[in-house]
Design an enzyme around this catalytic site. Sequence first.
Site, PDB file in Angstrom:
ATOM      1  N   LYS A 287      -4.811  -5.941  -2.607  1.00 52.33           N
ATOM      2  CA  LYS A 287      -4.064  -5.831  -1.340  1.00 52.33           C
ATOM      3  C   LYS A 287      -2.899  -4.852  -1.449  1.00 52.33           C
ATOM      4  CE  LYS A 287      -2.257  -9.682  -0.076  1.00 52.33           C
ATOM      5  NZ  LYS A 287      -0.878  -9.478  -0.585  1.00 52.33           N
TER       6      LYS A 287
ATOM      7  N   THR B 289      -2.526  -2.508  -3.709  1.00 46.74           N
ATOM      8  CA  THR B 289      -3.128  -1.199  -3.963  1.00 46.74           C
ATOM      9  C   THR B 289      -3.597  -0.560  -2.657  1.00 46.74           C
ATOM     10  OG1 THR B 289      -3.834  -1.918  -6.154  1.00 46.74           O
ATOM     11  CG2 THR B 289      -4.963  -0.005  -5.224  1.00 46.74           C
TER      12      THR B 289
ATOM     13  N   ARG C 270       7.216  -6.186  -1.078  1.00 48.24           N
ATOM     14  CA  ARG C 270       8.121  -7.131  -1.729  1.00 48.24           C
ATOM     15  C   ARG C 270       8.385  -6.695  -3.167  1.00 48.24           C
ATOM     16  NH1 ARG C 270       4.922 -12.331  -1.736  1.00 48.24           N
ATOM     17  NH2 ARG C 270       3.237 -10.812  -1.873  1.00 48.24           N
TER      18      ARG C 270
ATOM     19  N   LYS D 293      -0.682 -13.122 -13.218  1.00 42.90           N
ATOM     20  CA  LYS D 293      -0.983 -12.207 -12.115  1.00 42.90           C
ATOM     21  C   LYS D 293      -0.646 -10.755 -12.440  1.00 42.90           C
ATOM     22  CE  LYS D 293      -0.013 -11.721  -7.146  1.00 42.90           C
ATOM     23  NZ  LYS D 293       0.724 -10.445  -7.132  1.00 42.90           N
TER      24      LYS D 293
ATOM     25  N   ALA E 109       4.320 -16.317  -1.188  1.00 46.69           N
ATOM     26  CA  ALA E 109       3.684 -16.692   0.072  1.00 46.69           C
ATOM     27  C   ALA E 109       3.006 -18.053   0.002  1.00 46.69           C
ATOM     28  CB  ALA E 109       2.658 -15.636   0.482  1.00 46.69           C
TER      29      ALA E 109
ATOM     30  N   PHE F 100      -0.766 -13.008  -0.462  1.00 47.70           N
ATOM     31  CA  PHE F 100      -2.003 -13.785  -0.554  1.00 47.70           C
ATOM     32  C   PHE F 100      -2.880 -13.582   0.687  1.00 47.70           C
ATOM     33  CE2 PHE F 100       0.775 -16.416  -3.474  1.00 47.70           C
ATOM     34  CZ  PHE F 100       0.213 -15.900  -4.626  1.00 47.70           C
TER      35      PHE F 100
ATOM     36  N   PHE G 133     -15.832  -1.238  -5.522  1.00 50.82           N
ATOM     37  CA  PHE G 133     -15.977  -1.223  -6.972  1.00 50.82           C
ATOM     38  C   PHE G 133     -17.252  -0.456  -7.334  1.00 50.82           C
ATOM     39  CE2 PHE G 133     -12.717  -4.283  -6.746  1.00 50.82           C
ATOM     40  CZ  PHE G 133     -12.208  -4.507  -8.025  1.00 50.82           C
TER      41      PHE G 133
ATOM     42  N   TRP H 250      -7.907   3.020  -5.299  1.00 50.80           N
ATOM     43  CA  TRP H 250      -7.610   2.744  -6.710  1.00 50.80           C
ATOM     44  C   TRP H 250      -8.039   3.927  -7.568  1.00 50.80           C
ATOM     45  CZ3 TRP H 250     -10.402   2.406 -11.245  1.00 50.80           C
ATOM     46  CH2 TRP H 250      -9.726   1.825 -12.340  1.00 50.80           C
TER      47      TRP H 250
END
Length: 559
Positions: free
Chosen positions: A73, A75, A96, A107, A275, A303, A384, A412
């Site tokens: 998200k 990224t 954030r 994470k 979140a 999230f 991907f 990415w």
Amino acid sequence: MAFKSDIEIAHEATPKAIQEIADKLSIKDDYVECYGKYKAKIDYNILDEYKDKEDGKLILVTAINPTPAGEGKTTTTVGLGDALSRLGKNPIIALREPSLGPVFGIKGGAAGGGYAQVIPMEDINLHFTGDIHAVTTANNLVAALLDNHIQQGNSLRIDNRRIIWKRCLDMNDRQLRFVVNGLGGKPNGTPREDGFDISVASEIMAVLCLSNDLDDLKEKVGRIIVAYDFDGNPVTVGDLKGQGAVAALLKDALKPNLVQTLENTPAFIHGGPFANIAHGCNSIMATKIALKLGDYVVTEAGFGADLGAEKFIDIKCRISGLKPDAVVIVATARALKLHGGALKDDLNKENMDALGKGIENLLKHVENVNQVFGLPAVVAINRFPTDTEKELEYIKDRCKELGVNAILSEVWAKGGEGGIALAEEVVRVIEEEEGNFKYAYDANLTIKEKIEIIAKNIYGADGVDYVANSLKQIEELERLGYANLPICMAKTQYSLSDDPKKLGRPSNFRIAVRNVKPSIGAGFLVALTGDIMTMPGLPKKPAAEVIDVDRTGKIYGLF
């Protein structure tokens, strides 16, 4: 094929001096406070100069319920901003700040990834400009004032059994969830049970992010409830006369931080509430400044859309008057297969059965954005290399059934270039599709009615069970006159339900609310569900084990 790590890519970047980024936004030198070469704080008084300027367009990036397979998200948010820049727009990204707990936990950091990152990523993921440390200190000052007041005679008649303010630390440390302090005799305080929250779950963090200026911050801090007296009346920070000192600690932290992406797109990174246990959005201050300086502001909420996006709309937008012009929902074929029952080790294999089951999670979030909130949406499929054409086409077709286009994103691997198709679709949606923006609920409903609307309409639950002391807490909050505040649901991020093991789009479930506590300074009530905790713990193999620094000061192992 060996891929470079995020930090290796960041080390190879050639950033511009932060003053150049500020100049790009036409920010006068008087408003720029440099923190080294590549970071700066922007004085919030700049809003006075731009108060009559029309706002840019606000794009909210959210996602499906997160999985260990990763969704990307942040990224996608960064890559979308870079792509808009490549289209000749004037975008600003608003994110954030990462918490040190997840950075050293499971994470990792929160500065994007691959070729869609904000830099300097080491600084952003570690101490940055000290904002979270300021929040920690301010929170603990309130705790010290509270316990000192009791020690010095307790003229406010604080009930030692009804202290609800906790100390905090910006680290995942399960050992501190439940503690006993004040031991060692009378000179060392009054013994009591206590505990720590992680700093980003502190109400001080929420206040920082939801304040419009320093006076507003001071007023909100003064309203924070820290305890109750022997008659059941709330005791506030204002009663302790601590709001001025807290505001003094936070006066610089209130100023948004300006950095840049790998492609030199401006980015504000400010505030870091979780979140799953807090409201999960960057600061109102940063968002409002960005909207005055940019044509498009790309922001994210933590999230899945059941948590961050719901709180962005029902809390942040309600308090600030902001309104998203479009919503991007990020998903991956891999994560959807995991939601559909596929094993993590098998995600590289085509599995249409698992995808067919797991895509229901994505479709529920699309329905919420379109139908509950009345906002136009775009699905970003974070591609991907192992995704098959059959899988990708299936996701596109199912989204199309709901009138939403799903666009492949390769930011990415390719940076802004890989997000051009997504950026073009977002611009089209903003220009051509008119939303019917609305909140999920009327704030004037009862506390239980608001909780049940979120549970049924956003999560898909059959209803709500109020366990432990939650009903008694709701009655007390209504007696004290706090019933008309929005609700901040504290819930597992991994599922639409309150059970992290129920993936996909669960049905025939109920939400268990076990605690409803006031965050009157921030302006909402927190409903804790399931087994959610406000102080996380480190995993069996924490990320801290691979983070290191060489003799030149260069950091490795961050991701």
